[in-house]
Design an enzyme around this catalytic site. Sequence first.
Site, PDB file in Angstrom:
ATOM      1  N   CYS A   2      25.804 -42.447  19.668  1.00 62.45           N
ATOM      2  CA  CYS A   2      24.365 -43.530  19.532  1.00 62.45           C
ATOM      3  C   CYS A   2      23.299 -42.515  18.861  1.00 62.45           C
ATOM      4  O   CYS A   2      23.383 -41.275  19.259  1.00 62.45           O
ATOM      5  CB  CYS A   2      24.062 -43.988  20.898  1.00 62.45           C
ATOM      6  N   ARG A  27      26.276 -40.441  14.265  1.00 61.70           N
ATOM      7  CA  ARG A  27      26.171 -40.642  15.693  1.00 61.70           C
ATOM      8  C   ARG A  27      26.792 -41.875  16.077  1.00 61.70           C
ATOM      9  O   ARG A  27      27.018 -42.155  17.494  1.00 61.70           O
ATOM     10  CB  ARG A  27      24.859 -40.452  16.213  1.00 61.70           C
ATOM     11  N   TRP A  70      27.331 -46.660  19.332  1.00 59.01           N
ATOM     12  CA  TRP A  70      28.664 -45.985  19.639  1.00 59.01           C
ATOM     13  C   TRP A  70      28.821 -46.747  20.971  1.00 59.01           C
ATOM     14  O   TRP A  70      28.432 -46.522  21.953  1.00 59.01           O
ATOM     15  CB  TRP A  70      28.862 -44.739  19.700  1.00 59.01           C
ATOM     16  N   ASN A  96      20.324 -44.151  24.030  1.00 56.51           N
ATOM     17  CA  ASN A  96      21.763 -43.299  24.020  1.00 56.51           C
ATOM     18  C   ASN A  96      21.921 -42.790  25.259  1.00 56.51           C
ATOM     19  O   ASN A  96      21.055 -42.121  26.015  1.00 56.51           O
ATOM     20  CB  ASN A  96      21.434 -42.120  22.904  1.00 56.51           C
ATOM     21  N   GLY A  97      23.144 -43.178  26.007  1.00 60.76           N
ATOM     22  CA  GLY A  97      23.279 -42.734  27.165  1.00 60.76           C
ATOM     23  C   GLY A  97      24.059 -43.947  28.112  1.00 60.76           C
ATOM     24  O   GLY A  97      24.358 -44.888  27.498  1.00 60.76           O
ATOM     25  N   GLU A 479      44.783 -27.509  15.982  1.00 62.00           N
ATOM     26  CA  GLU A 479      43.571 -27.935  15.158  1.00 62.00           C
ATOM     27  C   GLU A 479      43.876 -28.535  14.043  1.00 62.00           C
ATOM     28  O   GLU A 479      43.262 -29.709  13.585  1.00 62.00           O
ATOM     29  CB  GLU A 479      42.742 -26.830  15.005  1.00 62.00           C
ATOM     30  N   LYS A 483      42.842 -32.406  13.182  1.00 62.32           N
ATOM     31  CA  LYS A 483      42.084 -32.782  11.824  1.00 62.32           C
ATOM     32  C   LYS A 483      43.029 -34.032  11.108  1.00 62.32           C
ATOM     33  O   LYS A 483      42.250 -35.068  10.757  1.00 62.32           O
ATOM     34  CB  LYS A 483      42.155 -31.610  10.811  1.00 62.32           C
ATOM     35  N   GLU A 486      42.586 -37.441  13.284  1.00 61.55           N
ATOM     36  CA  GLU A 486      41.257 -38.049  13.622  1.00 61.55           C
ATOM     37  C   GLU A 486      40.894 -38.483  12.352  1.00 61.55           C
ATOM     38  O   GLU A 486      40.083 -39.686  12.614  1.00 61.55           O
ATOM     39  CB  GLU A 486      40.211 -37.255  14.403  1.00 61.55           C
ATOM     40  N   HIS A 502      61.925 -26.773  23.067  1.00 61.87           N
ATOM     41  CA  HIS A 502      61.664 -27.661  24.671  1.00 61.87           C
ATOM     42  C   HIS A 502      61.528 -29.172  24.637  1.00 61.87           C
ATOM     43  O   HIS A 502      61.196 -29.475  25.488  1.00 61.87           O
ATOM     44  CB  HIS A 502      60.970 -26.846  25.275  1.00 61.87           C
ATOM     45  N   LYS A 601      29.965 -38.052  16.158  1.00 55.07           N
ATOM     46  CA  LYS A 601      29.720 -36.809  16.235  1.00 55.07           C
ATOM     47  C   LYS A 601      28.884 -36.719  17.782  1.00 55.07           C
ATOM     48  O   LYS A 601      28.213 -37.649  18.123  1.00 55.07           O
ATOM     49  CB  LYS A 601      29.025 -36.538  15.122  1.00 55.07           C
TER      50      LYS A 601
HETATM   51  O1  M6R Z   1      29.665 -30.515  19.258  1.00 51.75           O
HETATM   52  P1  M6R Z   1      30.805 -30.039  19.816  1.00 51.75           P
HETATM   53  O2  M6R Z   1      31.285 -28.645  19.344  1.00 51.75           O
HETATM   54  O3  M6R Z   1      30.752 -29.556  21.543  1.00 51.75           O
HETATM   55  O4  M6R Z   1      32.243 -31.139  20.029  1.00 51.75           O
HETATM   56  C1  M6R Z   1      33.217 -31.011  20.299  1.00 51.75           C
HETATM   57  C2  M6R Z   1      34.211 -32.017  19.948  1.00 51.75           C
HETATM   58  O5  M6R Z   1      33.801 -33.139  20.329  1.00 51.75           O
HETATM   59  C3  M6R Z   1      34.530 -31.767  18.609  1.00 51.75           C
HETATM   60  O6  M6R Z   1      34.874 -30.737  18.238  1.00 51.75           O
HETATM   61  C4  M6R Z   1      35.411 -33.042  18.152  1.00 51.75           C
HETATM   62  O7  M6R Z   1      36.700 -32.733  18.809  1.00 51.75           O
HETATM   63  C5  M6R Z   1      35.514 -33.021  16.652  1.00 51.75           C
HETATM   64  N1  M6R Z   1      35.478 -34.469  16.184  1.00 51.75           N
HETATM   65  C6  M6R Z   1      36.675 -32.287  15.957  1.00 51.75           C
HETATM   66  O8  M6R Z   1      36.722 -32.697  14.420  1.00 51.75           O
END
Ligand code: M6R
Length: 606
Positions: A2, A27, A70, A96-97, A479, A483, A486, A502, A601
């Site tokens: 948000c 956001r 969001w 936001n919250g 990671e 990527k 997501e 395993h 984000k």
């Molecule tokens: O702002 P932050 O680094 O604390 O965010 C952590 C995660 O939310 C962030 O890295 C998220 O996993 C990304 N979308 C990954 O690409």
Amino acid sequence: MCGIFAYTGKKNAAEVLLDGLTSLEYRGYDSAGIFIPEAGTVKAVGAVGNLKAKVPQNFKGQSGIAHLRWATHGEPTEINAHPHSDCAGEIWVAHNGIIENYKEIKDKLIKKKHTFVSDTDTEVLAHLIEENLKKENDFEKAVIASLREVRGTYGLAIAYSKEPEKIITGRMGAPVVLGLGENENFIASDPSPILRHTKNVIYLRDGEIAVITPSSHNIYTLDHNRVIGTPETIEWDISQAQKGGYEHFMLKEIMEAPEVLKNTIRGRLIVKDGLAKLGGLESVADKLRDVKRIIIVACGTAYYAGLVGEYMLEEYAGIPVEVEVGSEFRYRKPVIDGDTILLAISQSGETLDTLEAIREGKRKGALALGVVNAIGSTIARETDAGIYNHAGPEIGVASTKAFISQLTALSLITLFLGRQRQMSATMGKRIAEELLLLPEKIEAILGQKEYLQSLAEKYADSRDFLYIGRKYNYPIALEGALKLKEISYIHAEGCGAGEMKHGPLAMIDENFPTMAIALRDSVYEKMLSNMQEIKARKGKIIALATEGSEEVRGVADDVIYVPKTLEMLSPILSAIPLQLFAYYFARQKGLNVDRPRNLAKSVTVE
Ligand code: M6R
């Protein structure tokens, strides 16, 4: 997660607000809305473009509030879009919250004949202010009285049609920044929509409210005591928050990696002595000498950076390290004492799970350190010391350049702590020298982007992907898989290559390809054996290999070469082709890589 934005001044508020929402778009994009006292309210489902298309030409005024949603409470419909209003349609709230006690307040207000139209928690606040206004007869006092009644988290922008020049904000657990201009002032969730107007900002603290008009800004506590906020100047340039000719922020941010790495290490290496000079840690340097244990807390990509940090710190500084996701740490009973450092890693500096983990650790006596990108963010302010990434604003929801910077920052911290302990000057010098060579090596990888695009196209029909790696590149496998999933919405799984037998190996067949990180390092031979295990099950393999490793070609179907570097720094190089591969893979599917569905984000809810 948000975004709120508010403006009061002399300009066309609709233009300023819609423009600002565009820079805040990462956001939230479930819905968008705007309220201008002289013009009214417009809301639209979806991203800000839909709102822009609905706002009429004559929607004019000189102040207003706006929101990007969001969704948490209530579906992403137009009714649930912010801003929300009271019964009279005079008080409008963008939030936001989460208001945790909204149900009990709502029940109380319904008994007082308030009518609610949405399913949101936020609407309750507008009605509560309306109710309190009857008693207080003063907008500010009514807002304060209401905020004293609510529990939960909020970053707010509140407008009242009878006092159109005035906007009130409040902050509790969700970021709020004030922008201070010439005869105009702003409120936003982060500086990105403010940057084009002013670089002077004040970051609000939890429990503060602020009242802005075009010519004034006053900050109070919830007891209505005045607070003198400290204005800060933002170093970020407006161009850093724009696409700069790239189709997506994600690609732009991947391509910025060499510059980002230079900015992260700038002025922080004394190469001849093999030392890291970290001003942000100087105040606690003596304490750090005696530290017995480090717990790294982070989420998502930052968590994977933390896993690499664990390997670096244990190998080169000899300090026991544990890494934990913030959302787990805070709900169990972690054993912490005064000899423990809690190290938070966060791009946004606002991730609630990480922030709460830090608060919990501090309550138990740990020294809290941060590796944070967003200057002035909550985690940066609440940690005892730390270092900034200096990666510049990261807009793409998928974290890319921040990850490269986090890995770099962790190598600097390893050098700093290692040299306080057993690491030799010679080793320190090798790490420092190698760090300085990395930007050029990254350029060489970025130069292969067309090849990575062709690989992504070749594999774009795959519905699953396994990513494997060992030791320093095990977290990079995790990671790489994150990527891909997501932004492409396909099943991707990261796994330590030794763990395959395993369980995960059962999934492998000719339709289930693997990305294998097989660099020429201390686990190279083991990786080659693991790749053979996949080959024997007819699995396709893309290998990430060190330049010159010809034998990999004998096992892999496709090979991506990266330059050689120190093993501990190799994740900085291996992460980049995986970012580019994920980017082109998602683009091949025609997806909006900067705004993956269901994600936002800066995650400021639990
Ligand atoms: O702002 P932050 O680094 O604390 O965010 C952590 C995660 O939310 C962030 O890295 C998220 O996993 C990304 N979308 C990954 O690409």
